[in-house]
Scaffold this active site. Structure first.
Site, PDB file in Angstrom:
ATOM      1  N   SER A 194     140.271  40.320 119.845  1.00 29.98           N
ATOM      2  CA  SER A 194     140.906  39.062 120.008  1.00 29.98           C
ATOM      3  C   SER A 194     139.945  37.779 119.590  1.00 29.98           C
ATOM      4  O   SER A 194     138.570  38.232 119.521  1.00 29.98           O
ATOM      5  CB  SER A 194     141.025  38.962 121.507  1.00 29.98           C
ATOM      6  OG  SER A 194     142.380  39.691 121.825  1.00 29.98           O
TER       7      SER A 194
ATOM      8  N   LYS B 192     144.822  41.456 134.538  1.00 29.43           N
ATOM      9  CA  LYS B 192     145.028  40.059 134.223  1.00 29.43           C
ATOM     10  C   LYS B 192     146.479  39.796 133.466  1.00 29.43           C
ATOM     11  O   LYS B 192     147.339  38.995 133.781  1.00 29.43           O
ATOM     12  CB  LYS B 192     144.111  39.230 133.233  1.00 29.43           C
ATOM     13  CG  LYS B 192     144.039  37.797 133.435  1.00 29.43           C
ATOM     14  CD  LYS B 192     142.925  37.340 132.440  1.00 29.43           C
ATOM     15  CE  LYS B 192     143.028  35.777 132.483  1.00 29.43           C
ATOM     16  NZ  LYS B 192     141.841  35.105 131.751  1.00 29.43           N
ATOM     17  N   ASP B 193     146.793  40.979 132.585  1.00 30.14           N
ATOM     18  CA  ASP B 193     148.241  40.724 131.904  1.00 30.14           C
ATOM     19  C   ASP B 193     149.334  41.190 132.720  1.00 30.14           C
ATOM     20  O   ASP B 193     150.405  40.288 132.836  1.00 30.14           O
ATOM     21  CB  ASP B 193     148.404  41.767 130.701  1.00 30.14           C
ATOM     22  CG  ASP B 193     147.475  41.065 129.533  1.00 30.14           C
ATOM     23  OD1 ASP B 193     147.034  40.022 129.561  1.00 30.14           O
ATOM     24  OD2 ASP B 193     147.243  41.930 128.418  1.00 30.14           O
TER      25      ASP B 193
ATOM     26  N   GLU C 131     170.848  26.886 118.733  1.00 31.17           N
ATOM     27  CA  GLU C 131     169.896  27.327 119.878  1.00 31.17           C
ATOM     28  C   GLU C 131     168.760  26.459 119.977  1.00 31.17           C
ATOM     29  O   GLU C 131     168.248  26.098 118.681  1.00 31.17           O
ATOM     30  CB  GLU C 131     169.681  28.813 120.107  1.00 31.17           C
ATOM     31  CG  GLU C 131     170.703  29.572 120.329  1.00 31.17           C
ATOM     32  CD  GLU C 131     171.197  29.706 121.700  1.00 31.17           C
ATOM     33  OE1 GLU C 131     171.823  28.692 122.050  1.00 31.17           O
ATOM     34  OE2 GLU C 131     170.541  30.643 122.595  1.00 31.17           O
TER      35      GLU C 131
ATOM     36  N   HIS D 168     143.158  44.958 116.444  1.00 29.87           N
ATOM     37  CA  HIS D 168     141.998  46.078 116.771  1.00 29.87           C
ATOM     38  C   HIS D 168     140.976  46.093 115.804  1.00 29.87           C
ATOM     39  O   HIS D 168     139.953  46.428 116.318  1.00 29.87           O
ATOM     40  CB  HIS D 168     142.570  47.127 117.092  1.00 29.87           C
ATOM     41  CG  HIS D 168     143.418  47.344 118.615  1.00 29.87           C
ATOM     42  ND1 HIS D 168     144.534  46.583 118.654  1.00 29.87           N
ATOM     43  CD2 HIS D 168     143.058  47.521 119.762  1.00 29.87           C
ATOM     44  CE1 HIS D 168     144.945  46.650 119.892  1.00 29.87           C
ATOM     45  NE2 HIS D 168     144.054  47.253 120.624  1.00 29.87           N
TER      46      HIS D 168
END
Lengths: 420, 259
Positions: free
Chosen positions: A218, A242-243, A286, A214
């Site tokens: 972004s 959108k998320d 894994e 922040h």
């Protein structure tokens, strides 16, 4: 904390005493301006956060039924699968959620690699992300030990044994890690304790990660800074919705696997109770560890192998200073793009090589791929920053995004960005 | 270009999953010959167990396998899943005797089995199991269908895999040739032969039929919640599909003024 307004009396009362609502508004609300051109690849950050919450919730529920003891662990997991109400669902979500967490985080990382999200001024943000990756790996490894199946036991044995490569103190370190002279009940107990603890440490580092994010906001697909209000939109409602849509699609894929192929990403041997006297034919970790496993095994010397494996992640810490190109986004770096694709292929090749027995052709391929992995970071990226001529950058985010932006883009100064 | 990159990431993910899948099949192929692939009623999105086959499989387990192999995670009460009534389950449980206790006088005692009891193990401990079987411990079968790659097909293949060894094959003392067992030498002698059991429902008890029923039964013992899982999955997926549609519409609406 300007900009936040509410007419609700309760909210105003709380806000006056503890400005939590304006804090939220500035974090994920309308008070947080974000670049207007973020693609769906920018969904994977919040998705990773939500996956972490899913893992913690299902994990706490599982811990209520699980018994961390070598004689009961396997049985208690089967009891969860058979006799606990919806235990099978919770366990399959947790088990596959681990894999999906890595899928999401790997996409998140590759997105950052491509768009140069690690470059100034976001170096610390990137490094905190690498810390999260390391913590995730440790947590996932210890979680995989808990069902106390064959792969749990032998995986734990192989990985803890790596520390015996440390000069002088190696053997003592391994005994200290085990809490005994082999992987046994004390090992299982401490792994359970740490597996429960570490997700909360991850939460802490995630908070730091978001804090650092922040500071400058972004990065974006073009990789240039926002130059004014015309370049940004408020996080809420644009990116919240959108998320949310991205989350829906993610849950759809997760549900398809949980309900219809829950054991697809697992190994059959882990449904055999741990047996210290019988070694599985192939001990494989894994899938999300396979590239690193391939790096470890490709170097004949144990200590060097361990150093290379940890080095392959440690190198990400200094990535901001290896890639010195001032252009962030790979979109404007034709050569970088080519090598980025090669690097992705290299990662997949390493993963596949890690799943094969370390002998013959696959060992040779793993060695070449390992070498290329380090060459990419240590040679190619530094050289590219010197020799590559980037394409002209648009002058602002809103230009190519807004309708008719194509016209004004042609008018933008068509000079490659100078090297800093 | 942005779409191209997203597509690139998707392709990468697909390639990785494909590689993973190839790994599994390669592993299976490396250790044994390709297994005969049967069609199972429990496969697919709407898969369910075939109750008649499960009951036949249980019969074969009880009459043939249970002499050496335990089924630790199955209690008699679980047989309700196979379509048995409460009385039938009580009767089956009553056939076994269970050591319980201590009683008020501090003594252990034997009593009739109850539905809440688990299937009794044939041997009291691993040492006894190994001693009675020439050193090899017969494994517990509860999870076998998940503990082997391509479990149900593997179990079926193993049961029908007792054939004459190739002429040049050297068989170790005390082991048996099996076409599908990794390494082809298995301690267990051929357990099934024609009409080894007389099926209660009159189905002809061929080796292949018994092998199929057993594999079906062991899939149930390994994954008893499969039907519940698949049934719930459909509802969850339909809900999420609709939910995604709503969210996408909301996204379009919110973003209408930006694009």
């Amino acid at each position: 904390m300007s900009g936040f307004q509410s007419n609700n009396a309760v909210i105003k009362w709380v806000e006056h005493r503890m400005p939590i609502f304006s804090f939220l508004d500035h974090s994920v609300g309308s008070g947080y301006p974000s670049p207007r051109n973020l693609s769906y690849l920018w969904n994977f950050g919040s998705l990773a956060g939500i996956t972490l919450v899913i893992m913690i919730l299902t994990g706490i529920l599982l811990a209520m039924q699980y018994t961390a003891h070598v004689d009961y662990a396997f049985e208690s997991v089967e009891r969860i699968m058979r006799d606990v109400n919806y235990g099978w669902l919770i366990r399959y979500i947790h088990m596959n959620g681990g894999s999906f967490f890595f899928i999401v985080v790997y996409i998140h990382i590759f997105r950052g690699l491509y768009y140069g999200s690690y470059k100034a001024p976001r170096e610390l943000l990137w490094m905190l992300g690498v810390v999260i990756l390391l913590l995730m790996m440790a947590t996932a490894f210890m979680g995989y030990v808990l069902p106390w199946g064959q792969m749990s036991f032998w995986g734990a044995k192989v990985i803890t044994n790596l520390f015996s490569a440390v000069p002088i103190f190696g053997e003592q370190i391994v005994v200290w890690l085990w809490g005994g002279f082999t992987v046994d009940n004390p090992t299982l107990n401490r792994f359970f304790a740490l597996h429960y603890l570490m997700p909360f440490i991850i939460v802490g580092v995630v908070i730091l990660h978001i804090w650092a994010l922040h500071r400058f906001g972004s990065n974006n697909p073009i990789g240039i800074d926002t130059k004014g209000p015309q370049d940004s939109i408020p996080f809420h409602p644009y990116y919240t919705v959108k998320d949310a849509f991205g989350l829906g699609v993610f849950l759809l894929v997760l549900a398809a696997v949980v309900f219809y192929a829950p054991n697809y990403m697992g190994h059959p041997d882990n449904y055999i109770p741990a047996n210290p006297l019988s070694t599985p034919a192939h001990i494989v970790p894994e899938w999300y560890f396979l590239p690193f496993y391939a790096i470890l095994r490709s170097i004949p010397d144990k200590l060097m192998g361990v150093i290379a494996m940890f080095g392959s992640i440690a190198i990400l810490f200094v990535l901001p200073w290896l890639d010195r190109s001032p252009v962030r986004s790979g979109r404007f770096r034709p050569l970088f793009r080519l090598f980025f694709v090669l690097f992705m292929v290299d990662a997949v090749v390493l993963g596949y090589a890690g799943s094969q027995p370390a002998e013959g052709a696959w060992l040779r391929i793993a060695q070449v791929a390992t070498a290329y992995y380090f060459i990419h970071f240590l040679v190619i990226l530094p050289l590219l920053s010197v020799f590559e001529t980037p394409k002209p950058l648009p002058t602002s985010i809103s230009e190519p995004v807004l309708k008719g932006g194509g016209g004004s883009m042609a008018g933008a100064p068509a000079k490659p960005m100078e090297k800093a | 270009m942005r779409k191209g990159l997203i597509f690139g990431f998707a392709a990468l993910a697909a390639v990785s999953t494909g590689a993973l899948f190839n790994t599994n099949s390669a592993k299976a192929a490396g250790e044994a010959i390709a297994l005969p692939q049967l069609e199972w009623s429990f496969e697919g999105m709407f898969g369910t167990y075939d109750r008649a086959s499960l009951q036949r499989g249980l019969q074969v387990y009880r009459e043939v396998c249970s002499g050496c192999h335990s089924l630790d995670y199955i209690a008699f009460r679980n047989l309700a899943d196979l379509g048995y009534s409460e009385d039938e389950i009580k009767a089956m449980a009553a056939e076994v005797s269970v050591v319980d206790g201590p009683n008020d006088e501090g003594e252990m005692f034997e009593r009739e089995g109850r539905p809440s009891d688990y299937f009794p193990a044939p041997f009291p401990n691993p040492q006894a199991a190994a001693f009675a079987n020439g050193g090899a411990i017969p494994p517990d079968l509860s999870l076998m269908a998940k503990a082997r790659a391509d479990g149900p097909n593997y179990l079926h293949a193993l049961m029908i895999g007792y054939v004459d060894p190739p002429a040049d094959f050297e068989l170790a003392e005390g082991s048996n040739y099996n076409a599908y067992f990794p390494g082809h030498q298995i301690a267990m002698a051929a357990p099934l032969f024609e009409d080894a059991v007389e099926y209660a429902d009159g189905t002809p008890a061929t080796v292949d039929q018994m092998a199929t029923d057993l594999a079906h039964f062991f899939m149930w013992t390994a994954e008893p919640k499969l039907e519940e899982r698949k049934g719930m999955g459909i509802k969850v997926l339909i809900f999420l599909l609709v939910f995604c549609g709503v969210l996408y519409a909301a996204k379009r609406k919110v973003w209408a003024d930006v694009h």
